[in-house]
Design a protein around this motif. Structure first.
Motif, mmCIF file in Angstrom:
data_model
loop_
_atom_site.group_PDB
_atom_site.id
_atom_site.type_symbol
_atom_site.label_atom_id
_atom_site.label_comp_id
_atom_site.label_asym_id
_atom_site.label_seq_id
_atom_site.Cartn_x
_atom_site.Cartn_y
_atom_site.Cartn_z
ATOM 1 N N UNK A 73 116.485 56.258 45.758
ATOM 2 C CA UNK A 73 117.574 55.710 45.560
ATOM 3 C C UNK A 73 118.349 55.520 47.104
ATOM 4 N N UNK A 74 119.337 54.892 47.128
ATOM 5 C CA UNK A 74 120.130 54.607 48.306
ATOM 6 C C UNK A 74 121.570 55.435 48.438
ATOM 7 N N UNK A 75 122.089 55.731 49.441
ATOM 8 C CA UNK A 75 123.284 56.207 49.453
ATOM 9 C C UNK A 75 124.459 55.144 49.129
ATOM 10 N N UNK A 99 121.612 54.014 55.220
ATOM 11 C CA UNK A 99 122.347 53.718 54.234
ATOM 12 C C UNK A 99 121.370 52.911 52.896
ATOM 13 N N UNK A 100 120.188 52.619 53.157
ATOM 14 C CA UNK A 100 119.468 51.838 52.115
ATOM 15 C C UNK A 100 118.006 51.948 52.443
ATOM 16 N N UNK A 101 117.226 51.668 51.485
ATOM 17 C CA UNK A 101 115.699 51.578 51.533
ATOM 18 C C UNK A 101 115.285 50.890 52.605
ATOM 19 N N UNK A 102 115.860 49.666 52.911
ATOM 20 C CA UNK A 102 115.103 48.824 54.160
ATOM 21 C C UNK A 102 115.193 49.705 55.388
ATOM 22 N N UNK A 168 121.421 57.371 60.503
ATOM 23 C CA UNK A 168 120.472 56.680 59.333
ATOM 24 C C UNK A 168 119.491 57.797 59.182
ATOM 25 N N UNK A 169 118.796 57.632 57.878
ATOM 26 C CA UNK A 169 118.005 58.829 57.411
ATOM 27 C C UNK A 169 117.245 58.311 55.930
#
Length: 182
Positions: A73-75, A99-102, A168-169
């Motif tokens: 999941x993404x934040x 923030x996202x899978x990318x 990012x993380x």
């Protein structure tokens, strides 16, 4: 009599409907997975908390099938405390990207430690490496050479379990490392 090799069965529940499932299916199709690991992918566009609840239902429908259950999941703009608490109660593992899978995909090509304003900025950075990147058409061959580097880069971004707190993380490295080894 030959002994059958024991396999770990993983259920991967993706909050994204396209990118995440295509990435993990690509790992399977490319033969990048460890032979003692098999996994089932399902997807559900839900908030992280509801995604964890859905994963628990899927697991409970087949109680003797899965050794591990992961939610990817993404934040994004979500509040993560409820999902984290529910995942702990349900014994479900989280692979959270902030923030996202990318971001996980970007780490296959480059280190990224500066704050990202959102998925749009991540996509812009990713397109510097794959100009025709389309989240609906993931080609694992674009990413396969960088998997080991992405795992190492992901490990350095945040302590495991704190990915939701740092931008990012990503915790996707934990799941990918389990699947591909190394």
């Amino acid at each position: 009599m030959a002994m059958r090799e024991e396999r770990t069965h993983i259920l991967i529940v993706c909050g994204g409907l396209q990118t995440e499932p295509r990435y993990f299916r690509g790992l399977q199709e490319a033969g990048s997975c460890r032979p003692d690991i098999c996994f089932t992918i399902c997807k559900k566009a839900e908030s992280p908390d509801r995604l964890v609840a859905y994963a628990a239902i899927k697991r409970d429908q087949a109680p003797d099938v899965y050794d591990e259950v992961w939610c990817v999941t993404d934040v994004d703009e979500f509040e993560m405390a409820g999902a984290i608490s529910r995942a702990e109660r349900e014994d479900i593992l989280l692979a959270v990207s902030n923030p996202c899978f990318e971001l996980w995909l970007l780490l296959h090509f480059s280190d990224c430690r500066a704050h990202l304003r959102g998925c749009r900025e991540v996509l812009c950075k990713l397109r510097a490496y794959i100009s025709a990147y389309d989240k609906n058409e993931i080609r694992i061959l674009d990413f396969a050479p960088g998997i080991v580097a992405a795992v190492k880069r992901g490990q350095r971004l945040a302590p495991a379990g704190e990915e939701h707190l740092r931008n990012p993380s990503t915790g996707v490295w934990k799941l990918v490392q389990k699947i591909v080894g190394g």
